[in-house]
Each structure stands twice: as C-alpha cells, then as structure tokens.
Motif scaffolding. Sequence first.
Motif: not given
Length: 140
Positions: A112-135
Amino acid sequence: MAAGLAIACAGAWDSRPASARGDLATRAQRLEPLIMGSTEDDFTLSQREYRLETGRYYRWRIASAGRREYNLVAPEFWRNVWIRQVAVGKTEIKTGILEELDFDDVGEVEVFFVPVRTGNFTFRVRGLEERGMTGNLIVE
C-alpha cells in the motif's frame, strides 16, 4: 540567530498549492496484480507497465506463481513513494522503504503506497532481466 533562521525559512516558503493529482481521502486504488512466473513458463510477468499518479493511494498485489525464486527490485521507485504498509497474509508490516521482495516459493504480498515524485521507474527480477523479467512504473 533565531531571527536569521526565521528570515531564511520565510524566504524558502512557496505559497503555490500542492499539485498532487490523487485523493488520499479515498480507498486505495487496486492495481492490476503483478504475477511472476506461471505453471507453463517460469520467466513471465503478468504486467510490464503501470501508469500511476502522484498523490494517489494504491494497493499493489505482487505474487510468485512459478517454481523458482524471484527477487523483485525497484530501488528508485521505492525511494520515491510513501509506503503505508506491506501485507503478507494477515500480517501487516509498517516500513518506510523497501529494498526488494524475495519470493522463495509460491506466495504473495500487497504493498500500500502513495507515489510522491514523477518519473519513469524500472522494476526487475534480479538475475532474470535477460529473460525479459523487467517492467516500468510511470508516475505522472
């Protein structure tokens, strides 16, 4: 000394109204769940992009449905949101910041959260980025 501090603070005052778009007086808006892995493919993400607004209260379910370990990281994003709580089952965790969510097996959490700053932020599954697990989390 106190007068100098008062003058310095007065000069820094900004009389413009806050520009958050959301309404914290409402219930948390549910985001589409992020599900990592599936019974057919360990390297899938159910969502690769989220669009959010500053000042809006969100509820994000993050789950592991696969048969492997997933370490979800989004350090820049977590540093730019106010986290109200993380819920794991019937347990609520009050914390100011997250580093990563580590799933050793099938399971889920809700953040449960509230964004406080604008921007484009990446999320990823560590170690599996090359397998396409990013967003991306796009905060306007």
